[in-house]
Motif scaffolding. Structure first.
Motif, PDB file in Angstrom:
ATOM      1  N   ILE A 135     -32.875 -28.750  30.968  1.00 36.34           N
ATOM      2  CA  ILE A 135     -31.774 -29.439  30.008  1.00 36.34           C
ATOM      3  C   ILE A 135     -30.896 -28.394  29.042  1.00 36.34           C
ATOM      4  CG2 ILE A 135     -33.077 -31.589  29.948  1.00 36.34           C
ATOM      5  CD1 ILE A 135     -34.324 -30.781  27.396  1.00 36.34           C
ATOM      6  N   GLU A 136     -31.432 -27.270  28.901  1.00 29.17           N
ATOM      7  CA  GLU A 136     -30.697 -26.052  28.305  1.00 29.17           C
ATOM      8  C   GLU A 136     -29.306 -25.561  29.069  1.00 29.17           C
ATOM      9  OE1 GLU A 136     -33.440 -23.757  30.847  1.00 29.17           O
ATOM     10  OE2 GLU A 136     -33.558 -25.817  29.694  1.00 29.17           O
ATOM     11  N   MET A 137     -29.159 -26.177  30.033  1.00 27.97           N
ATOM     12  CA  MET A 137     -27.775 -25.780  30.504  1.00 27.97           C
ATOM     13  C   MET A 137     -26.840 -26.584  30.072  1.00 27.97           C
ATOM     14  SD  MET A 137     -29.192 -26.377  34.639  1.00 27.97           S
ATOM     15  CE  MET A 137     -27.632 -26.432  35.588  1.00 27.97           C
ATOM     16  N   ARG A 138     -25.455 -25.857  29.738  1.00 29.82           N
ATOM     17  CA  ARG A 138     -24.534 -26.147  28.708  1.00 29.82           C
ATOM     18  C   ARG A 138     -23.822 -27.611  29.219  1.00 29.82           C
ATOM     19  NH1 ARG A 138     -24.687 -25.010  24.467  1.00 29.82           N
ATOM     20  NH2 ARG A 138     -22.556 -25.203  23.948  1.00 29.82           N
ATOM     21  N   ALA A 139     -23.944 -27.866  30.537  1.00 29.60           N
ATOM     22  CA  ALA A 139     -23.362 -29.042  30.938  1.00 29.60           C
ATOM     23  C   ALA A 139     -23.728 -30.231  29.993  1.00 29.60           C
ATOM     24  CB  ALA A 139     -23.894 -29.451  32.334  1.00 29.60           C
ATOM     25  N   VAL A 140     -24.946 -30.311  29.726  1.00 29.24           N
ATOM     26  CA  VAL A 140     -25.682 -31.330  28.788  1.00 29.24           C
ATOM     27  C   VAL A 140     -26.024 -30.868  27.440  1.00 29.24           C
ATOM     28  CG1 VAL A 140     -26.486 -32.805  30.589  1.00 29.24           C
ATOM     29  CG2 VAL A 140     -28.075 -31.107  29.838  1.00 29.24           C
ATOM     30  N   ALA A 141     -26.432 -29.626  27.044  1.00 24.92           N
ATOM     31  CA  ALA A 141     -26.610 -29.203  26.002  1.00 24.92           C
ATOM     32  C   ALA A 141     -25.492 -29.277  24.989  1.00 24.92           C
ATOM     33  CB  ALA A 141     -27.223 -27.596  25.959  1.00 24.92           C
ATOM     34  N   ALA A 142     -24.277 -28.988  25.585  1.00 25.43           N
ATOM     35  CA  ALA A 142     -22.834 -29.014  24.648  1.00 25.43           C
ATOM     36  C   ALA A 142     -22.679 -30.389  24.237  1.00 25.43           C
ATOM     37  CB  ALA A 142     -21.980 -28.343  25.503  1.00 25.43           C
ATOM     38  N   MET A 143     -23.477 -31.288  24.642  1.00 26.86           N
ATOM     39  CA  MET A 143     -23.091 -32.653  24.353  1.00 26.86           C
ATOM     40  C   MET A 143     -24.124 -33.298  23.373  1.00 26.86           C
ATOM     41  SD  MET A 143     -22.510 -34.356  28.236  1.00 26.86           S
ATOM     42  CE  MET A 143     -22.042 -35.878  27.443  1.00 26.86           C
ATOM     43  N   PHE A 144     -25.537 -33.097  23.594  1.00 30.84           N
ATOM     44  CA  PHE A 144     -26.583 -33.668  22.689  1.00 30.84           C
ATOM     45  C   PHE A 144     -27.470 -32.576  22.415  1.00 30.84           C
ATOM     46  CE2 PHE A 144     -24.935 -37.206  25.524  1.00 30.84           C
ATOM     47  CZ  PHE A 144     -24.387 -37.965  24.532  1.00 30.84           C
ATOM     48  N   LEU A 203     -20.868 -40.588  30.924  1.00 26.53           N
ATOM     49  CA  LEU A 203     -22.014 -40.036  30.997  1.00 26.53           C
ATOM     50  C   LEU A 203     -22.568 -39.170  32.234  1.00 26.53           C
ATOM     51  CD1 LEU A 203     -24.537 -42.392  29.024  1.00 26.53           C
ATOM     52  CD2 LEU A 203     -23.582 -40.396  27.990  1.00 26.53           C
ATOM     53  N   PRO A 204     -22.988 -37.866  32.110  1.00 26.39           N
ATOM     54  CA  PRO A 204     -23.583 -37.225  33.288  1.00 26.39           C
ATOM     55  C   PRO A 204     -24.592 -37.760  33.975  1.00 26.39           C
ATOM     56  CG  PRO A 204     -24.050 -35.987  31.428  1.00 26.39           C
ATOM     57  CD  PRO A 204     -23.108 -37.075  30.978  1.00 26.39           C
ATOM     58  N   ALA A 205     -24.617 -37.599  35.149  1.00 29.87           N
ATOM     59  CA  ALA A 205     -25.648 -38.361  36.110  1.00 29.87           C
ATOM     60  C   ALA A 205     -27.061 -38.354  35.434  1.00 29.87           C
ATOM     61  CB  ALA A 205     -25.788 -37.762  37.531  1.00 29.87           C
ATOM     62  N   THR A 206     -27.491 -37.131  34.702  1.00 35.28           N
ATOM     63  CA  THR A 206     -28.695 -36.920  34.359  1.00 35.28           C
ATOM     64  C   THR A 206     -29.060 -38.059  33.413  1.00 35.28           C
ATOM     65  OG1 THR A 206     -28.272 -34.471  34.609  1.00 35.28           O
ATOM     66  CG2 THR A 206     -30.256 -35.259  33.070  1.00 35.28           C
ATOM     67  N   LEU A 207     -28.168 -38.571  32.676  1.00 33.67           N
ATOM     68  CA  LEU A 207     -28.268 -39.548  31.528  1.00 33.67           C
ATOM     69  C   LEU A 207     -27.656 -40.859  31.781  1.00 33.67           C
ATOM     70  CD1 LEU A 207     -26.809 -37.117  28.674  1.00 33.67           C
ATOM     71  CD2 LEU A 207     -29.208 -37.193  29.735  1.00 33.67           C
ATOM     72  N   SER A 208     -27.607 -41.151  32.950  1.00 32.97           N
ATOM     73  CA  SER A 208     -26.611 -42.380  33.525  1.00 32.97           C
ATOM     74  C   SER A 208     -27.712 -43.262  34.240  1.00 32.97           C
ATOM     75  CB  SER A 208     -25.586 -42.113  34.463  1.00 32.97           C
ATOM     76  OG  SER A 208     -25.051 -43.153  34.927  1.00 32.97           O
ATOM     77  N   ARG A 209     -27.981 -44.658  33.693  1.00 33.76           N
ATOM     78  CA  ARG A 209     -28.720 -45.477  34.372  1.00 33.76           C
ATOM     79  C   ARG A 209     -27.800 -45.845  35.712  1.00 33.76           C
ATOM     80  NH1 ARG A 209     -32.985 -48.883  33.412  1.00 33.76           N
ATOM     81  NH2 ARG A 209     -32.824 -50.887  34.474  1.00 33.76           N
ATOM     82  N   ALA A 210     -26.784 -45.937  35.833  1.00 33.20           N
ATOM     83  CA  ALA A 210     -25.939 -46.307  36.811  1.00 33.20           C
ATOM     84  C   ALA A 210     -26.440 -45.379  38.096  1.00 33.20           C
ATOM     85  CB  ALA A 210     -24.372 -46.369  36.700  1.00 33.20           C
TER      86      ALA A 210
END
Length: 476
Positions: free
Chosen positions: A252-261, A224-231
């Motif tokens: 959160i509209e940036m494609r780095a995460v928007a393409a995932m979820f 998971l990207p850092a934005t979504l990572s508890r670690a």
């Protein structure tokens, strides 16, 4: 279950909106507990926008990306009155960096802004980085750390909260997270030595907020990207670095995460990982309430602990409360005379090789290198305007990526480029121009390549004052 679960969910959202006036649906959201609003250049005049938000909801956070240099929202029309981080790192005077931070803080304080999504604390370890570059203080962790701390002190000393970004470090990437998910290929030890020191320095300086980046860092979390990572967010930033302020996501509209979820799932996952505020820069009324509903449903289903949501909302409110308590600092800062720190820094950062003086109005060929989506302006170098102020009759010819050079004539000629070190085609245009006109003046506003031309000026950033400093050198 908390009766006002919906209000808690609204508290952790920081959306943007389109247009110059605060829309009715945003006013309604503020009435329902919306925790903050992020402003962009599209909301000009920004001081009026901030006043509208604060008049409707005095406790709402008003946030803005005002880094200075290339990334300016308040001064987008004519360019920033302070140079960006790279120029400050070249000068390497932490007192001057603090003064520049204070100058920005004064501007934001006067407009009623609560939170500045700055400074960029990334170590620009990869010269090919397409999105950080001159937004970083430089490639050396110690330099970036000390200037990050100085910048935070300057902004917060003026009574405006600062936000160090993009944790755990966006400097060693070759992908723009606006477009796709970057991967940081670094060991845990390298991260600790290179990328984390500026964030440690920010925490030690008392930074009120940190923004996490949409970055896959396998040494921390392979999935998971850092934005979504508890670690990354809870174990590293909270646990090891000891940060207890507000942690906000990049948009959160940036494609780095928007393409995932989907947006709602991104918000829920980010909150569960340890984020406190979810930035949604481009969102509609329906989109905002869909985010709220996703957070509420996640709590009701047990996916997101209610205690985690309450903790996040409390950290958002803590930033608002801190701001309310800094009124005396803001009054003091606003009573001060204007500080010429921006122009002083731009002049000190100017790196000149060779000697040339323009005695007549030049032809200025400006190479329109495409900037990242973080930049509002198309080509805001300001060099032509600065030269024209001193030499009326100065002419500008824009050069689009890949286009051939125009005829350079026989009179004074200036070639303005950006990030020649990163773009082979830009270096080719420089070589061609120097072959045709050995007396041409080359100005690089980004990360420069080897000097070329009769004179080579590196401003180390785009700003109104950087352009002025270059024009002064060439005309006086």
């Amino acid at each position: 279950m908390t009766p006002d679960l919906s209000r808690l969910a609204m508290t952790v959202l920081q959306p943007g909106y389109a247009g110059a006036s605060l829309p009715d649906w945003m006013r309604g959201a503020l009435d329902q507990g919306l925790g903050g609003v992020v402003l962009f250049a599209r909301n000009h005049p920004l001081d009026r926008a901030a006043r509208q938000i604060r008049a409707h909801s005095p406790d709402a956070i008003v946030a803005v990306d005002e880094e200075g240099g290339t990334i300016t929202r308040f001064e987008v029309e004519h360019g920033s009155s302070v140079p960006g981080n790279r120029a400050l790192g070249v000068v390497d005077d932490v007192k001057l960096t603090e003064r520049v931070g204070r100058q920005l803080g004064r501007m934001l304080a006067g407009a009623g802004v609560t939170l500045d999504y700055a400074p960029t604390a990334d170590v620009n370890a990869n010269p090919a980085n397409p999105v950080i570059g001159v937004r970083s203080f430089g490639p050396d962790p110690d330099l970036v750390a000390r200037h990050t701390a100085a910048y935070v002190a300057g902004v917060q000393g003026a009574g405006v909260a600062a936000c160090a970004k993009h944790f755990p470090g966006h400097g060693d990437t070759t992908t723009d997270s606006h477009l796709a998910l970057p991967t940081v290929h670094a060991s845990r030890d390298l991260l600790a030595e290179r990328d984390l020191p500026p964030f440690r320095a920010a925490v030690e300086a008392g930074v009120r907020s940190i923004m996490c980046g949409h970055l896959l860092v396998p040494a921390l979390d392979p999935d998971l990207p850092a934005t979504l990572s508890r670690a990354a967010l809870t174990e590293l930033l909270r646990g090891e670095l000891g940060f207890d302020g507000m942690l906000v996501t990049d948009a959160i509209e940036m494609r780095a995460v928007a393409a995932m979820f989907e947006p709602g799932e991104i918000a829920v996952r980010a909150l569960a990982a340890g984020a406190d505020a979810v930035c949604a820069g481009h969102v509609t009324e329906d989109g905002l309430y869909a985010l709220r509903d996703a957070v509420v449903e996640a709590v009701r289903s047990g996916t997101l602990p209610e205690e985690r949501l309450a903790e996040a909302a409390a950290r958002v409110r803590a930033v608002s409360a801190w701001y309310a308590g800094q009124a005396a600092l803001r009054d003091q800062a606003l009573a001060e005379p204007d500080d010429p720190a921006g122009l002083e820094a731009a002049r000190a950062a100017l790196t000149v090789t060779g000697a040339a003086r323009l005695t007549g109005p030049p032809l200025v060929v400006e190479v329109n290198t495409r900037h990242s989506q973080a930049v509002d302006q198309v080509n805001p170098t300001g060099v032509t305007a600065a030269l024209a102020a001193a030499l009326p009759g100065t002419r500008r010819v824009p050069l689009e990526p890949g286009a051939a050079l125009p005829p350079l004539g026989t009179g004074p000629a200036v070639l303005v480029v950006h990030d020649a070190a990163r773009h082979p085609w830009v270096r080719e245009r420089i070589e061609q121009a120097v072959r045709e006109r050995p007396d041409i003046v080359v100005i690089d506003t980004g990360i420069p390549a080897e000097p070329a031309g009769a004179a080579h000026l590196a401003t180390h950033g785009i700003s109104r004052v950087s352009a002025q400093a270059a024009a002064e050198r060439l005309t006086s």
